[in-house]
Write a protein that holds these residues in place. Structure first.
Motif, short mmCIF file in Angstrom:
data_model
loop_
_atom_site.label_atom_id
_atom_site.label_comp_id
_atom_site.label_asym_id
_atom_site.label_seq_id
_atom_site.Cartn_x
_atom_site.Cartn_y
_atom_site.Cartn_z
N HIS A 220 -5.24 -20.44 12.49
CA HIS A 220 -5.16 -19.11 13.09
C HIS A 220 -4.59 -18.11 12.09
O HIS A 220 -3.96 -18.49 11.10
N ILE A 221 -4.81 -16.85 12.37
CA ILE A 221 -4.29 -15.77 11.54
C ILE A 221 -2.81 -15.60 11.84
O ILE A 221 -2.42 -15.39 12.99
N SER A 222 -1.99 -15.70 10.81
CA SER A 222 -0.54 -15.59 11.00
C SER A 222 0.01 -14.24 10.58
O SER A 222 1.10 -13.86 11.02
N ASP A 223 -0.74 -13.50 9.75
CA ASP A 223 -0.24 -12.20 9.29
C ASP A 223 -1.42 -11.44 8.71
O ASP A 223 -2.41 -12.03 8.24
N ILE A 224 -1.33 -10.11 8.76
CA ILE A 224 -2.34 -9.28 8.11
C ILE A 224 -1.67 -8.18 7.31
O ILE A 224 -0.55 -7.75 7.62
N ARG A 225 -2.33 -7.75 6.25
CA ARG A 225 -1.88 -6.63 5.44
C ARG A 225 -3.04 -5.65 5.28
O ARG A 225 -4.14 -6.05 4.92
N LEU A 226 -2.77 -4.38 5.59
CA LEU A 226 -3.79 -3.34 5.55
C LEU A 226 -3.31 -2.21 4.64
O LEU A 226 -2.28 -1.59 4.92
N VAL A 227 -4.05 -1.94 3.57
CA VAL A 227 -3.65 -0.91 2.61
C VAL A 227 -4.80 0.07 2.41
O VAL A 227 -5.83 -0.30 1.82
N PRO A 228 -4.68 1.31 2.88
CA PRO A 228 -5.74 2.29 2.64
C PRO A 228 -5.81 2.67 1.16
O PRO A 228 -4.78 2.83 0.50
N ASP A 229 -7.02 2.80 0.65
CA ASP A 229 -7.26 3.14 -0.76
C ASP A 229 -8.26 4.28 -0.80
O ASP A 229 -9.48 4.06 -0.85
N ASP A 417 17.03 -9.55 2.02
CA ASP A 417 16.02 -10.34 2.72
C ASP A 417 15.49 -9.59 3.94
O ASP A 417 14.28 -9.55 4.20
N GLU A 418 16.41 -8.99 4.71
CA GLU A 418 15.99 -8.29 5.92
C GLU A 418 15.28 -6.98 5.61
O GLU A 418 14.42 -6.53 6.37
N LEU A 419 15.64 -6.35 4.49
CA LEU A 419 14.91 -5.15 4.05
C LEU A 419 13.45 -5.51 3.76
O LEU A 419 12.53 -4.79 4.17
N LYS A 420 13.24 -6.62 3.09
CA LYS A 420 11.88 -7.07 2.80
C LYS A 420 11.12 -7.37 4.08
O LYS A 420 9.94 -6.99 4.22
N VAL A 421 11.76 -8.04 5.03
CA VAL A 421 11.11 -8.36 6.30
C VAL A 421 10.74 -7.09 7.06
O VAL A 421 9.64 -6.99 7.63
N MET A 422 11.62 -6.09 7.06
CA MET A 422 11.31 -4.83 7.74
C MET A 422 10.05 -4.21 7.16
O MET A 422 9.15 -3.77 7.90
N ILE A 423 9.96 -4.17 5.84
CA ILE A 423 8.77 -3.61 5.20
C ILE A 423 7.54 -4.44 5.53
O ILE A 423 6.49 -3.90 5.89
N ASP A 424 7.66 -5.76 5.44
CA ASP A 424 6.53 -6.64 5.72
C ASP A 424 6.00 -6.47 7.13
O ASP A 424 4.78 -6.45 7.36
N GLN A 425 6.91 -6.33 8.10
CA GLN A 425 6.47 -6.31 9.49
C GLN A 425 5.94 -4.95 9.93
O GLN A 425 5.26 -4.86 10.96
N HIS A 426 6.23 -3.90 9.18
CA HIS A 426 5.78 -2.57 9.59
C HIS A 426 4.94 -1.88 8.52
O HIS A 426 4.69 -0.68 8.61
N LYS A 427 4.47 -2.65 7.55
CA LYS A 427 3.76 -2.10 6.40
C LYS A 427 2.40 -1.51 6.76
O LYS A 427 1.87 -0.70 6.00
N LYS A 455 10.30 0.65 -4.23
CA LYS A 455 9.18 1.42 -4.77
C LYS A 455 8.15 0.49 -5.39
O LYS A 455 6.93 0.69 -5.23
N ASN A 456 8.60 -0.55 -6.07
CA ASN A 456 7.67 -1.49 -6.68
C ASN A 456 7.01 -2.39 -5.64
O ASN A 456 5.84 -2.75 -5.76
N TYR A 457 7.77 -2.75 -4.61
CA TYR A 457 7.25 -3.64 -3.57
C TYR A 457 6.20 -2.94 -2.71
O TYR A 457 5.22 -3.56 -2.30
N ASP A 458 6.42 -1.66 -2.43
CA ASP A 458 5.45 -0.89 -1.65
C ASP A 458 5.16 0.43 -2.36
O ASP A 458 5.73 1.48 -2.00
N PRO A 459 4.30 0.41 -3.38
CA PRO A 459 4.01 1.64 -4.13
C PRO A 459 3.16 2.63 -3.35
O PRO A 459 2.92 3.75 -3.83
N THR A 460 2.71 2.26 -2.14
CA THR A 460 1.86 3.15 -1.35
C THR A 460 2.65 4.15 -0.54
O THR A 460 2.06 5.01 0.12
N ARG A 461 3.99 4.04 -0.56
CA ARG A 461 4.81 4.95 0.23
C ARG A 461 5.89 5.59 -0.64
O ARG A 461 6.20 5.12 -1.73
N LEU A 462 6.48 6.65 -0.11
CA LEU A 462 7.60 7.30 -0.77
C LEU A 462 8.89 6.57 -0.44
O LEU A 462 8.98 5.89 0.59
#
Length: 610
Positions: A220-229, A417-427, A455-462
């Motif tokens: 099953h699908i456990s996670d998705i990542r969507l990045v507009p380009d 660790d929790e900062l990374k999880v926050m970004i991952d779950q709401h990216k 900034k390096n982990y999520d370069p798509t946002r400010l």
């Protein structure tokens, strides 16, 4: 928001006055300050019945919200070290999940529960036979231990993030018993924001978001990542299953017709073409529908989830030589509200989805285009409402308070660790345009390094590394300006004038991360503590006129001093703070919102590059 001695006194009074909280709030007359949604929450057999994860939704699921058995207090077993679930007697209390036990809607309404135990029974539907069953939690504050039919099924640490446990092997035919232990030390050594030992408001703990079951296949699908380009007119998709041998089919539509379909493989980028994309913005918050299918080697669909996405870009750029934030290549003045997300009946949890939506619609109706979600992470439905209604979101990381003790290495790593999880779950939410790692030096450490990491982990946002670095809590040395990120951000609650606002530099835009804080007494609609604000107004007209004047002054700062953002404090009154657009119970509008909308829109339009 800057904290003051008065704030400490007020919260001290709030926690000391036991009669503020009713041990058994079972009727609306028992509530200290009911909201327009309190009665509906009380009457609901399943509070907050809506599917809680709109960007990865499945058709089959079971909501476990409702009345559970409950035990709490220091005399209960330690949930962290427990190897078995404790016994529940016939005299145990009842709690309304998912409201935290400190809230009146929970039916418990005791202050500061550190140890909590919950018990609930459920029966698996017959048509789930042969499938894996996932037990999902929107959030449990702060350390959770989960037992199914007497056996420990898993645990989780983190008060703001969702987690899932595969409980298939612990299930039996017929009735199953779920026991959840939760421990919240309230020691400031983990991300907690104002929901912690130095916070301004009531401390809450335990289960505070929806609990639900979901059947899935072995694969099953456990996670998705969507990045507009936008540069390549495509959407980058990664659908994870843990098995790169499986296929993924992505299908997008615009609400009337299919616009794209593309095949790929699990756990690898798939690029879905989006020709002539309709861009997401506060003026036109257009969302595409997305279906993701996981297929086996024979092409059979083994899992399917529905989702959505918005096409938009974010970057810094120069406009007439001034560094500005650009949405879809255009400077749009960010005028927003500081939003705390507290409720007089549900505390950390909105009483209903309609209530959750109200604060967002309020901001939209008043002409704001930004909500700064202040040191709290909301349920995913909150971001869904921002996505579809068109509110840009500045997402704060909940701060810790004590990063410097002998256990600082572990404490700081937990924050990271929790900062990374926050970004991952709401990216995937197009509404989130900015991450704010730190606020006003509260528990701040390594801000320059962490700002770069985000900034390096999520370069798509400010990234706004330290909002209001000019303020500090006083109990430890201030970190100060991190010197990097996308913004120079100051807070100011006095007159809007040139010497009070930040200036942009060559690489950062200028942000007034908090301003305003003007208060108004509204008798019959205030929390029963000492009420305060940065400056009190006489009546609704004066408060409205003062806001209009501040916006006129802000426009001058935008035009002639390079300011790009302004965040007004705040959406609603919260306990002792009476500086909201509306009262804490959301029953009285304290400003003329038509005039607020008119001035907000006038300033936004006047600052667009023609």
């Amino acid at each position: 928001m800057k904290r003051t001695t008065i704030n400490f006194l007020a919260i001290g009074c709030a926690l000391a006055l036991g009669n503020i909280f009713h041990a058994e709030a079972i009727d609306i007359k028992d509530f200290t300050l009911p909201t327009p949604w309190t009665q509906a929450a009380l009457e609901s057999e399943t509070p907050l019945p809506e599917y809680p994860r709109p960007q990865m939704a499945r058709d089959q699921w079971m909501n476990l919200n409702g009345m559970w058995e409950y035990m709490g207090g220091e005399n209960t077993p330690d949930p962290v070290s427990a190897t078995a679930a404790p016994a529940f007697t016939s005299k145990t209390e009842k709690i309304r999940v998912p409201y935290p036990p400190e809230s009146e809607l929970s039916g418990i309404a005791r202050k500061g529960e550190n140890r909590m135990w919950y018990k609930h029974t459920f029966t698996i539907p017959a048509d789930w036979k042969g499938k894996k069953v996932l037990l999902n939690f929107g959030a449990v504050d702060r350390i959770a231990s989960v037992f199914v039919n007497g056996k420990k099924a898993g645990s989780h640490t983190g008060g703001y993030d969702a987690f899932s446990i595969d409980i298939t092997d612990y299930l039996k035919p017929g009735e199953n018993t779920l026991v959840v232990g939760a421990y919240d030390p309230n020691d400031g050594k983990a991300p907690c924001g104002k929901n912690g030992p130095h916070g301004d408001y009531v401390f809450t703990s335990g289960i505070w978001q929806t609990v639900w079951l979901e059947p899935v296949g072995k694969e099953h699908i456990s996670d998705i990542r969507l990045v507009p380009d936008l540069k390549n007119n495509r959407l980058e998709i990664v659908a994870s299953s843990g098995n790169p041998q499986l296929k993924i089919t992505a299908i997008a539509d615009d609400g009337t017709r299919e616009i794209a379909k593309k095949d790929g493989v699990s756990d690898a980028p798939l690029y879905l073409p989006v020709a002539n994309p309709r861009l997401w913005s506060p003026d036109d918050p257009f969302l595409y529908n997305l279906t993701l299918q996981l297929k086996d080697k024979k092409g059979n669909i083994v899992d399917e989830v529905s989702s959505y996405f918005g096409m938009r870009s974010l970057e810094l750029g120069k406009v007439d030589g001034t560094t500005r934030p650009l949405l879809n290549g255009e400077f749009v003045f960010n005028i927003g509200l500081l939003d705390q997300g507290y409720w007089p009946d549900g505390a950390f949890t909105a009483p209903t989805d309609e209530a959750l939506l109200y604060d967002i619609e309020l901001a939209k109706r008043a002409g704001f285009n930004v909500i700064r979600k202040h040191i709290k992470v909301e349920p995913q439905r909150w971001y869904y409402h921002c996505d579809r209604l068109g509110l840009m979101v500045w997402q704060d990381m909940p701060n810790l308070w004590e990063p410097d003790g002998q256990d600082s290495t572990a404490v700081r790593q937990q924050f990271r660790d929790e900062l990374k999880v926050m970004i991952d779950q709401h990216k995937n939410s197009p509404s989130i345009v900015m991450w704010v790692p730190f606020n006003e030096n509260w528990g701040t450490f390594d801000a320059t390094e962490i700002t770069d990491w985000v900034k390096n982990y999520d370069p798509t946002r400010l990234v706004n590394g330290l909002s209001g670095y000019n303020y500090a809590p006083g109990y430890r040395k201030a970190y100060g300006d991190p010197g990097n990120g996308d913004f120079v951000d100051l807070h100011h609650y006095g007159r809007i004038e040139p010497n009070a606002v930040p200036r942009p530099d060559d690489k950062r835009a200028a942000s007034l991360g908090e301003f305003g804080g003007k208060g108004l007494f509204v008798r019959g609609h205030m929390w029963p503590v000492r009420n305060d604000a940065y400056e009190m107004m006489i009546n609704k007209d004066q408060l409205t006129d003062t806001y209009v004047m501040m916006l006129n002054e802000l426009e001058q700062m935008v035009r002639y001093f390079g300011l790009s953002t302004g965040i007004y404090t705040q959406t609603t009154d919260v306990e002792h703070e009476i500086n909201g657009l509306v009262t804490y119970d959301r029953k009285v509008e304290k400003m003329d919102l038509d005039k607020v909308r008119q001035i907000n829109q006038a300033v936004i339009e006047s600052t667009r590059k023609k």
